[in-house]
Enzyme design. Structure first.
Site, mmCIF file in Angstrom:
data_model
loop_
_atom_site.group_PDB
_atom_site.id
_atom_site.type_symbol
_atom_site.label_atom_id
_atom_site.label_comp_id
_atom_site.label_asym_id
_atom_site.label_seq_id
_atom_site.Cartn_x
_atom_site.Cartn_y
_atom_site.Cartn_z
ATOM 1 N N HIS A 1 -21.785 36.723 5.071
ATOM 2 C CA HIS A 1 -20.809 37.127 6.077
ATOM 3 C C HIS A 1 -21.089 36.490 7.441
ATOM 4 O O HIS A 1 -22.230 36.225 7.788
ATOM 5 C CB HIS A 1 -20.831 38.649 6.254
ATOM 6 C CG HIS A 1 -20.648 39.392 4.978
ATOM 7 N ND1 HIS A 1 -21.404 40.501 4.656
ATOM 8 C CD2 HIS A 1 -19.808 39.202 3.940
ATOM 9 C CE1 HIS A 1 -21.027 40.961 3.470
ATOM 10 N NE2 HIS A 1 -20.062 40.182 3.017
ATOM 11 N N LYS B 1 -27.538 38.405 14.997
ATOM 12 C CA LYS B 1 -27.992 39.613 14.307
ATOM 13 C C LYS B 1 -29.517 39.648 14.279
ATOM 14 O O LYS B 1 -30.160 38.615 14.102
ATOM 15 C CB LYS B 1 -27.545 39.622 12.838
ATOM 16 C CG LYS B 1 -26.080 39.678 12.593
ATOM 17 C CD LYS B 1 -25.815 39.630 11.084
ATOM 18 C CE LYS B 1 -24.347 39.507 10.788
ATOM 19 N NZ LYS B 1 -24.093 39.388 9.344
ATOM 20 N N HIS C 1 -24.682 35.181 6.797
ATOM 21 C CA HIS C 1 -25.865 35.968 6.447
ATOM 22 C C HIS C 1 -25.607 36.792 5.197
ATOM 23 O O HIS C 1 -24.520 37.318 4.996
ATOM 24 C CB HIS C 1 -26.246 36.902 7.601
ATOM 25 C CG HIS C 1 -27.294 37.893 7.222
ATOM 26 N ND1 HIS C 1 -26.987 39.201 6.904
ATOM 27 C CD2 HIS C 1 -28.624 37.752 7.051
ATOM 28 C CE1 HIS C 1 -28.114 39.825 6.578
ATOM 29 N NE2 HIS C 1 -29.109 38.973 6.658
ATOM 30 N N TYR D 1 -29.273 46.585 11.119
ATOM 31 C CA TYR D 1 -28.782 45.383 11.790
ATOM 32 C C TYR D 1 -28.451 45.719 13.236
ATOM 33 O O TYR D 1 -27.684 46.638 13.490
ATOM 34 C CB TYR D 1 -27.456 44.918 11.192
ATOM 35 C CG TYR D 1 -27.416 44.543 9.753
ATOM 36 C CD1 TYR D 1 -27.324 43.213 9.378
ATOM 37 C CD2 TYR D 1 -27.401 45.518 8.753
ATOM 38 C CE1 TYR D 1 -27.224 42.852 8.046
ATOM 39 C CE2 TYR D 1 -27.317 45.162 7.420
ATOM 40 C CZ TYR D 1 -27.230 43.826 7.075
ATOM 41 O OH TYR D 1 -27.131 43.477 5.768
ATOM 42 N N ASP E 1 -16.864 39.921 -1.826
ATOM 43 C CA ASP E 1 -17.809 38.825 -1.641
ATOM 44 C C ASP E 1 -17.647 37.754 -2.715
ATOM 45 O O ASP E 1 -17.870 36.571 -2.461
ATOM 46 C CB ASP E 1 -19.245 39.341 -1.616
ATOM 47 C CG ASP E 1 -19.579 40.076 -0.326
ATOM 48 O OD1 ASP E 1 -18.792 39.991 0.644
ATOM 49 O OD2 ASP E 1 -20.628 40.749 -0.282
#
Length: 186
Positions: A65, A75, A122, A135, A171
């Protein structure tokens, strides 16, 4: 005394953070975030959002993502329970490491986190059951600016440590990259 050790990884801007634990008979303390120390790793923005994921099954892949400008985000990814293979892919237009990836094992025991720069995708694969990740993001999630690449995209060639046991429909449905993909301008 610094509590966070910063290591440079092979992709420009990607950093590994190792936390130094202090402990005694009561237990231990580790600093998860320090703006002053992380500024040395390129973290210049305030935390805009903190997310927590729980992934129960070993072999699960989440990702890959990213967010597009103007909501590109940096992040800081930390494993609170279990163990993951954490992967970042450089999608930055014009980068010397464009479409290269790097993975690190993050676990509750090894005291490591990864800083993922803007313009990177990521994702991670769980190496144990019952994994929790925390995160910290420099930008809020904005649905219209989200993006993703397939975790098994042949153009990327990510080598996952084990067979993928579970991945979301979303995904799995990301478009495969083509030679015409020029990257993300950040």
């Amino acid at each position: 005394m610094t509590r966070l050790e910063i290591s440079h990884l092979p992709l420009d801007g990607l950093k590994l953070i190792t936390r130094h634990r202090l402990g005694d008979a009561r237990g231990s303390l580790a600093r998860l975030f320090c703006a002053e120390e992380l500024a040395l790793a390129g973290w210049a923005e305030p935390i805009a959002q903190i997310n927590h994921t729980v992934t129960p099954k070993i072999g699960t892949v989440r990702g890959m993502h990213f967010q597009l400008p103007p909501y590109s985000e940096m992040k800081l990814v930390t494993c609170l329970r279990g163990e993951v293979y954490d992967v970042a892919v450089d999608l930055r237009q014009g980068s010397a490491t464009f479409l290269s990836w790097h993975g690190e094992i993050l676990s509750a025991d090894n005291n490591r986190s990864m800083i993922i720069p803007e313009g990177f995708a990521h994702g991670f694969q769980t190496l144990t059951d019952d994994v929790e990740l925390l995160y910290c993001h420099t930008a809020p999630y904005v649905a219209g600016f989200e993006g993703g690449v397939r975790a098994i995209d042949p153009l990327l060639g990510i080598v996952w440590p084990m067979k993928i046991a579970l991945i979301s429909e979303r995904d799995s449905a990301h478009n495969l990259l083509t030679d015409s993909f020029t990257g993300i301008f950040v």
